[in-house]
Scaffold this motif. Structure first.
Motif, PDB file in Angstrom:
ATOM      1  N   PRO A  89       0.823  -1.215   0.000  1.00 17.29           N
ATOM      2  CA  PRO A  89       0.000   0.000   0.000  1.00 17.29           C
ATOM      3  C   PRO A  89       0.850   1.255   0.000  1.00 17.29           C
ATOM      4  O   PRO A  89       2.028   1.232   0.378  1.00 17.29           O
ATOM      5  N   GLY A  90       0.261   2.359  -0.416  1.00 16.74           N
ATOM      6  CA  GLY A  90       0.937   3.647  -0.317  1.00 16.74           C
ATOM      7  C   GLY A  90       1.021   4.075   1.139  1.00 16.74           C
ATOM      8  O   GLY A  90       0.140   3.762   1.949  1.00 16.74           O
ATOM      9  N   ASN A  91       2.061   4.801   1.498  1.00 15.91           N
ATOM     10  CA  ASN A  91       2.248   5.183   2.891  1.00 15.91           C
ATOM     11  C   ASN A  91       1.153   6.111   3.390  1.00 15.91           C
ATOM     12  O   ASN A  91       0.863   6.155   4.590  1.00 15.91           O
ATOM     13  N   ARG A  92       0.539   6.871   2.481  1.00 18.43           N
ATOM     14  CA  ARG A  92      -0.521   7.795   2.908  1.00 18.43           C
ATOM     15  C   ARG A  92      -1.905   7.154   2.878  1.00 18.43           C
ATOM     16  O   ARG A  92      -2.898   7.840   3.140  1.00 18.43           O
ATOM     17  N   ALA A  93      -1.965   5.865   2.580  1.00 23.12           N
ATOM     18  CA  ALA A  93      -3.254   5.166   2.632  1.00 23.12           C
ATOM     19  C   ALA A  93      -3.699   5.053   4.086  1.00 23.12           C
ATOM     20  O   ALA A  93      -2.865   4.882   4.990  1.00 23.12           O
ATOM     21  N   PRO A  94      -4.999   5.183   4.362  1.00 23.63           N
ATOM     22  CA  PRO A  94      -5.485   5.068   5.740  1.00 23.63           C
ATOM     23  C   PRO A  94      -5.106   3.726   6.357  1.00 23.63           C
ATOM     24  O   PRO A  94      -5.112   2.697   5.676  1.00 23.63           O
ATOM     25  N   ARG A  95      -4.770   3.747   7.633  1.00 26.13           N
ATOM     26  CA  ARG A  95      -4.363   2.533   8.337  1.00 26.13           C
ATOM     27  C   ARG A  95      -5.431   2.138   9.343  1.00 26.13           C
ATOM     28  O   ARG A  95      -5.673   2.852  10.311  1.00 26.13           O
ATOM     29  N   GLY A  96      -6.045   1.007   9.154  1.00 27.74           N
ATOM     30  CA  GLY A  96      -7.019   0.515  10.114  1.00 27.74           C
ATOM     31  C   GLY A  96      -6.325  -0.199  11.261  1.00 27.74           C
ATOM     32  O   GLY A  96      -5.317  -0.892  11.058  1.00 27.74           O
ATOM     33  N   ASP A  97      -6.836  -0.034  12.470  1.00 28.42           N
ATOM     34  CA  ASP A  97      -6.246  -0.716  13.624  1.00 28.42           C
ATOM     35  C   ASP A  97      -6.255  -2.226  13.430  1.00 28.42           C
ATOM     36  O   ASP A  97      -5.324  -2.925  13.849  1.00 28.42           O
ATOM     37  N   ALA A  98      -7.309  -2.747  12.797  1.00 25.16           N
ATOM     38  CA  ALA A  98      -7.423  -4.190  12.606  1.00 25.16           C
ATOM     39  C   ALA A  98      -6.293  -4.718  11.738  1.00 25.16           C
ATOM     40  O   ALA A  98      -5.720  -5.774  12.016  1.00 25.16           O
TER      41      ALA A  98
END
Length: 383
Positions: free
Chosen positions: A175-184
């Motif tokens: 993924p791109g580094n600025r893609a949102p990161r889900g806790d899951a």
């Protein structure tokens, strides 16, 4: 008929569990295009779910979108019975360590079930635990309608279509580094870092170490990125489908090299028992990742490489890649679920029963679903 080919004389109800999360929210936006359905978006926070639903109603002009709180506990079945959904999509990960109480409650409430699971044990044991229940109630239950194993298997099946024998399969997602990161997602990856995970090498089951096996791959215009081994259900599923394959490998990578290599180093320390399991530090590592979010890009990618022999016995290697731009990468894991929901509602998902998503969608279906997004894909040489 509705605008997406659904029956216009009936208004089916779709419930999304975890519908305000990174992937659940994007799936909700995709399903909101089904104009003749009632969409119920649920999460742990009722106010957040209702605000999300209201915003989606305004942006789509679709009036039948609701938000509600729906916990995954013992009362889930009772609540679902009251809502009376036709399909429930489970997007509330992580699926590592989850049991089958949620899909069982969905099926007992009389609804079809689809999830975005990538947890190896959860996906591989899904049919054995739930097939009898699904068949007895005339319902369909599908696990892993996401990047893995739904999209990964669709690509491999297409690339291997003209081969007489498959000898190796390699897949990677970055993924791109600025893609949102889900806790899951973060907890899921950290749960197996530095720990033994199943592998397939030299024609037999082997052992790899989570987030080790450091290697470099080039994905088109994204350039070179680091990859390490990940724990996914694909290894066993591909080994069953292609028993002559000698090597099967799946990796994931972070765009920022120093972030990827840092996690690789921490995983090595877990392996050496110098650190406890990294999921204990998920909050701290999430904070570090968030601080670095402005760096890198919003472009992510995926590659698949299938090597084998033609029907005439000649060596053949096929490659495929996907590049997602302008922040559309997080939509990729949701598209197979959107396809599967449409198949269920239109009667094209096959016979009742519980199954993994392996081979349940075709690559062309995925390409059609992604046509309105900033996602480019096609065959290529992936070095």
């Amino acid at each position: 008929m509705g605008e997406d080919g659904l029956r216009g004389d009936v208004s089916p109800t779709i419930v999304i569990l975890g519908g305000t999360g990174v992937f659940g929210g994007r799936l909700a936006k995709r399903l909101a295009r089904f104009r003749d359905v009632r969409l119920v978006i649920t999460g742990r926070d009722r106010d957040r779910a209702r605000k999300f639903a209201a915003a989606l109603r305004r942006s789509t002009g679709c009036p039948s979108i609701e938000g509600d709180c729906l916990a995954l506990g013992s009362s889930l079945g009772e609540r679902l019975t009251r809502i009376a959904p036709d399909v429930v999509v489970h997007a509330a990960g992580p699926f590592q360590g989850q049991d089958y109480s949620v899909p069982e409650a969905v099926l007992m409430a009389g609804a079809h079930y689809v999830d975005l699971a990538d947890g190896r044990d959860f996906v591989l044991g899904f049919a054995a635990h739930l097939d009898d229940i699904a068949r007895s109630r005339g319902l369909i239950a599908v696990a892993g309608a996401s990047s893995v194993p739904a999209l990964s298997s669709a690509v491999v099946l297409e690339l291997a279509r003209d081969l007489g024998e498959v000898t190796s399969i390699e897949i990677g997602i970055s993924p791109g580094n600025r893609a949102p990161r889900g806790d899951a997602v973060i907890r899921a990856i950290l749960s197996y870092c530095g720990k033994p995970i199943p592998g397939w090498a030299n024609g037999r089951r082997s052992e790899r170490i989570g987030w080790q096996g450091l290697r470099r791959e080039i994905i088109g215009e994204l350039g070179p990125r680091w990859f390490c081994d990940c724990d996914v259900p694909d290894i066993q599923l591909f080994a069953q489908a292609y028993p002559k394959a000698r090597d099967i490998r799946f990796g994931a990578g972070l765009e920022l090299g120093f972030l990827h290599l840092g996690l690789w180093g921490l995983s090595a320390m877990v392996r050496a028992r110098m650190l406890p399991p990294l999921d204990r530090f998920s909050g701290l590592l999430r904070s570090v990742a968030d601080l670095l979010e402005p760096f890198g890009s919003d472009a992510g990618g995926m590659f698949v490489r299938v090597t084998g022999k033609s029907k005439e016995g000649l060596p053949v290697s096929h490659g495929w890649q996907l590049v997602a731009k302008q922040g559309d990468g997080p939509y990729v894991p949701t598209l197979p679920a959107s396809i599967m929901v449409r198949k269920i509602l239109t009667g094209g998902a096959g016979a009742p029963g519980a199954r993994t998503s392996f081979g349940t969608i075709m690559l062309k279906e995925f390409m059609d679903e992604a046509a309105d997004l900033h996602i480019e894909m096609g065959t290529s040489d992936v070095r």
